[in-house]
Design a protein around this motif. Structure first.
Motif, PDB file in Angstrom:
ATOM      1  N   CYS A 218       0.906  -0.964   0.435  1.00 12.03           N
ATOM      2  CA  CYS A 218      -0.149   0.198   0.051  1.00 12.03           C
ATOM      3  C   CYS A 218       0.809   1.118  -0.376  1.00 12.03           C
ATOM      4  N   GLY A 219       2.069   1.376   0.969  1.00 12.99           N
ATOM      5  CA  GLY A 219       2.610   2.303   0.308  1.00 12.99           C
ATOM      6  C   GLY A 219       2.573   2.599   2.124  1.00 12.99           C
ATOM      7  N   GLU A 220       3.468   3.942   2.795  1.00  6.76           N
ATOM      8  CA  GLU A 220       3.324   3.590   4.453  1.00  6.76           C
ATOM      9  C   GLU A 220       2.351   4.596   4.741  1.00  6.76           C
ATOM     10  N   ASP A 221       1.974   5.629   3.873  1.00  9.43           N
ATOM     11  CA  ASP A 221       0.872   6.198   4.001  1.00  9.43           C
ATOM     12  C   ASP A 221      -0.475   5.222   4.198  1.00  9.43           C
ATOM     13  N   HIS A 222      -0.955   4.329   3.918  1.00 12.69           N
ATOM     14  CA  HIS A 222      -2.131   3.420   4.237  1.00 12.69           C
ATOM     15  C   HIS A 222      -2.179   2.597   4.872  1.00 12.69           C
ATOM     16  N   VAL A 223      -1.290   3.037   6.117  1.00 14.64           N
ATOM     17  CA  VAL A 223      -1.385   1.206   7.132  1.00 14.64           C
ATOM     18  C   VAL A 223      -1.417   1.938   8.324  1.00 14.64           C
ATOM     19  N   GLY A 224      -2.488   1.421   8.845  1.00 20.46           N
ATOM     20  CA  GLY A 224      -2.646   1.919  10.619  1.00 20.46           C
ATOM     21  C   GLY A 224      -2.290   0.782  11.590  1.00 20.46           C
ATOM     22  N   ILE A 225      -3.352   1.139  12.647  1.00 21.41           N
ATOM     23  CA  ILE A 225      -3.505  -0.292  13.686  1.00 21.41           C
ATOM     24  C   ILE A 225      -4.728  -0.656  13.954  1.00 21.41           C
ATOM     25  N   GLY A 226      -5.513  -0.803  14.466  1.00 18.36           N
ATOM     26  CA  GLY A 226      -7.344  -1.439  14.897  1.00 18.36           C
ATOM     27  C   GLY A 226      -7.011  -2.736  15.981  1.00 18.36           C
ATOM     28  N   THR A 227      -6.856  -2.907  16.581  1.00 15.11           N
ATOM     29  CA  THR A 227      -6.527  -3.985  17.339  1.00 15.11           C
ATOM     30  C   THR A 227      -7.397  -4.683  17.218  1.00 15.11           C
ATOM     31  N   ASP A 228      -8.630  -4.093  17.317  1.00 16.74           N
ATOM     32  CA  ASP A 228     -10.179  -5.810  18.014  1.00 16.74           C
ATOM     33  C   ASP A 228      -9.501  -5.413  19.124  1.00 16.74           C
ATOM     34  N   GLY A 229      -9.351  -5.017  20.044  1.00 17.02           N
ATOM     35  CA  GLY A 229      -9.390  -5.203  21.805  1.00 17.02           C
ATOM     36  C   GLY A 229      -9.636  -4.675  22.653  1.00 17.02           C
ATOM     37  N   GLY A 230     -10.323  -5.011  23.895  1.00 12.02           N
ATOM     38  CA  GLY A 230      -9.861  -3.872  24.984  1.00 12.02           C
ATOM     39  C   GLY A 230      -8.572  -2.848  25.333  1.00 12.02           C
ATOM     40  N   ILE A 231      -8.859  -1.763  25.160  1.00 13.16           N
ATOM     41  CA  ILE A 231      -7.230  -0.559  25.593  1.00 13.16           C
ATOM     42  C   ILE A 231      -6.770  -1.514  26.832  1.00 13.16           C
ATOM     43  N   ALA A 232      -7.638  -1.965  28.209  1.00 15.04           N
ATOM     44  CA  ALA A 232      -6.749  -2.463  29.356  1.00 15.04           C
ATOM     45  C   ALA A 232      -5.909  -3.391  29.012  1.00 15.04           C
ATOM     46  N   PRO A 233      -4.720  -4.183  29.993  1.00 14.15           N
ATOM     47  CA  PRO A 233      -4.690  -5.533  29.597  1.00 14.15           C
ATOM     48  C   PRO A 233      -5.779  -6.778  30.268  1.00 14.15           C
ATOM     49  N   VAL A 234      -5.322  -7.921  29.212  1.00 20.36           N
ATOM     50  CA  VAL A 234      -6.164  -9.103  29.924  1.00 20.36           C
ATOM     51  C   VAL A 234      -5.927  -9.289  31.144  1.00 20.36           C
ATOM     52  N   ALA A 235      -6.684  -9.976  32.292  1.00 19.65           N
ATOM     53  CA  ALA A 235      -6.030 -10.617  32.742  1.00 19.65           C
ATOM     54  C   ALA A 235      -6.339 -11.499  32.867  1.00 19.65           C
ATOM     55  N   ARG A 236      -5.363 -12.783  32.919  1.00 18.76           N
ATOM     56  CA  ARG A 236      -5.142 -14.347  32.464  1.00 18.76           C
ATOM     57  C   ARG A 236      -5.567 -15.254  33.985  1.00 18.76           C
ATOM     58  N   THR A 237      -6.934 -14.810  33.799  1.00 24.00           N
ATOM     59  CA  THR A 237      -7.145 -15.488  35.633  1.00 24.00           C
ATOM     60  C   THR A 237      -7.531 -17.078  35.117  1.00 24.00           C
ATOM     61  N   PRO A 238      -7.712 -17.395  36.083  1.00 23.32           N
ATOM     62  CA  PRO A 238      -8.433 -18.743  35.458  1.00 23.32           C
ATOM     63  C   PRO A 238      -9.498 -18.919  35.210  1.00 23.32           C
ATOM     64  N   GLN A 239      -9.983 -18.097  35.941  1.00 19.89           N
ATOM     65  CA  GLN A 239     -11.597 -18.291  35.090  1.00 19.89           C
ATOM     66  C   GLN A 239     -11.255 -17.381  34.218  1.00 19.89           C
ATOM     67  N   PHE A 240     -10.508 -16.041  33.292  1.00 21.72           N
ATOM     68  CA  PHE A 240     -11.136 -16.117  31.807  1.00 21.72           C
ATOM     69  C   PHE A 240     -10.351 -17.213  30.885  1.00 21.72           C
ATOM     70  N   GLU A 241      -9.501 -18.067  31.260  1.00 22.41           N
ATOM     71  CA  GLU A 241      -8.830 -19.121  30.225  1.00 22.41           C
ATOM     72  C   GLU A 241      -9.740 -19.966  30.133  1.00 22.41           C
ATOM     73  N   ALA A 242     -10.370 -20.540  31.357  1.00 22.93           N
ATOM     74  CA  ALA A 242     -11.912 -21.213  31.152  1.00 22.93           C
ATOM     75  C   ALA A 242     -12.916 -20.585  29.572  1.00 22.93           C
ATOM     76  N   SER A 243     -13.366 -19.213  30.414  1.00 26.71           N
ATOM     77  CA  SER A 243     -14.330 -18.977  29.144  1.00 26.71           C
ATOM     78  C   SER A 243     -13.762 -18.423  28.438  1.00 26.71           C
ATOM     79  N   ASN A 244     -12.189 -18.418  27.711  1.00 23.42           N
ATOM     80  CA  ASN A 244     -11.807 -17.739  26.990  1.00 23.42           C
ATOM     81  C   ASN A 244     -11.527 -18.927  25.714  1.00 23.42           C
ATOM     82  N   ARG A 245     -11.566 -20.375  26.828  1.00 21.88           N
ATOM     83  CA  ARG A 245     -11.415 -21.886  25.547  1.00 21.88           C
ATOM     84  C   ARG A 245     -12.798 -21.871  25.138  1.00 21.88           C
TER      85      ARG A 245
END
Length: 376
Positions: free
Chosen positions: A282-309
């Motif tokens: 594309c060239g450097e004028d046409h690239v960005g970042i779209g994470t598609d996630g929350g701003i806060a870091p994810v807490a990888r707790t046992p509850q999260f891991e189970a729900s994520n699976r």
């Protein structure tokens, strides 16, 4: 009930620790220009702005928003592939926009609604998180194109034409028919152009993206995607579409989801690979970042891991991911699981020889250019 994307954002809201950090296994040098750079995430958010969130329960998110150094995010109001065309959901979208405005009014120190390009500059200068309300799917418009003007008045500045499934406007990325834009979809893009609302083709089928790029008189976004040449998956964008988008002035934001690989969990180096491929195409004028996630870091707790699976299993069942992917696949980049992930990514790009001016464009300057052109 939370959808899968809201689940991820909620998981981020649960942690107050590790808001900023270096990559766990890399000596990433600081990138001094970051705090003076307009950084825009093409798809992100805070659980705080969800319809069921209690603003008193999200102090970690406010801390993460400050720590992120982001100037603005494209904030999904809905429908995220969930809603059909009915009056109840139309009213729900209006109510959710009003709720966001209410939270912003109560916290002017932390947030600013972005109506104009000048608001981006103000948010950055005042160390606020700018919020750019958008629809992730055009279902709230229904069959009434006059709603485009109404929703613009209420704050919508970006409309994504489809989500994964087919709607009145066209086919989404998981539709096997790849039918492209409908006649209504062409009329919708024409009306969005007229009302100075940015057209977003993320989640579109390959044909929908190609036809949407050709139909729009204004630059378009593919706000959160990957490069299909590196990972041949329906949610990614082919080189032909990336070139066509760039020729018309648009921007593609590189996603942080598992679409960056077809086998294992993507890591930071995979984000860099997709950014660099997109620059080559594309060239450097046409690239960005779209994470598609929350701003806060994810807490990888046992509850999260189970729900994520469970979520991964459901997404495999829905055809979003292929059979055989890891059961603990994450919808974030593990070695960028910190609030200041844009700052770390900038350091990685600088270490690989990318110049400061290019990095500034990728972090947000290119998105800001499109907004200034379309919203004028």
């Amino acid at each position: 009930m939370l959808d899968r994307r809201e689940f991820l954002i909620a998981a981020g809201a649960a942690t107050a620790a590790s808001l900023t950090a270096r990559l766990h296994a890399a000596d990433v040098p600081a990138w001094p220009p970051y705090r003076n750079t307009i950084a825009i995430d093409g798809e992100s958010g805070l659980f705080l702005f969800g319809s069921d969130a209690d603003p008193t329960e999200t102090p970690a998110e406010l801390a993460a928003a400050r720590a992120s150094g982001l100037s603005a995010v494209l904030l999904s109001i809905g429908p995220n592939g969930r809603y059909w065309n009915n009056d109840a959901q139309f009213e729900k979208m209006k109510a959710q926009l009003a709720r966001v405005r209410g939270i912003v009014s109560a916290r002017p120190d932390a947030f600013r609604l972005i109506d104009t390009a000048a608001d981006l500059q103000r948010a950055h200068a005042d160390h606020q998180l700018g919020l750019i309300p958008r629809f992730q799917g055009s279902e709230p418009i229904g069959e009434d194109l006059d709603r485009v003007a109404l929703f613009r008045t209420l704050g919508i500045r970006v409309v994504q034409i489809t989500h994964n499934r087919r709607n009145l406007a066209g086919d989404g990325s998981t539709e096997p028919g790849n039918a492209g834009l409908s006649n209504f979809g062409h009329a919708l893009i024409e009306r969005l152009n007229h009302e100075r609302v940015v057209v977003d083709l993320a989640h579109g089928s390959q044909r929908t993206m190609a036809e949407g790029i050709a139909a729009s008189r204004a630059p378009v976004l593919i706000s959160h995607t990957g490069c299909r040449a590196l990972a041949d998956l329906p949610r990614n964008t082919g080189d032909a579409e990336l070139r066509a988008m760039a020729e018309r002035g648009g921007v593609a934001g590189i996603i942080f989801w598992p679409y960056l690989r077809t086998d294992t969990q993507p890591m930071a180096i995979d984000v860099v690979r997709h950014i660099e491929h997109a620059i080559d195409v594309c060239g450097e004028d046409h690239v960005g970042i779209g994470t598609d996630g929350g701003i806060a870091p994810v807490a990888r707790t046992p509850q999260f891991e189970a729900s994520n699976r469970e979520n991964v299993k459901a997404m495999v069942g829905d055809g979003i991911f292929e059979h055989g992917r890891p059961a603990d696949l994450y919808m974030f980049i593990p070695d960028l699981n910190v609030a200041n992930r844009f700052e770390l990514l900038a350091g990685m790009l600088a270490r690989r020889g990318h110049k400061d001016a290019r990095i500034e464009k990728i972090l947000g300057g290119n998105f800001a250019r499109v907004f200034a052109e379309v919203w004028r």
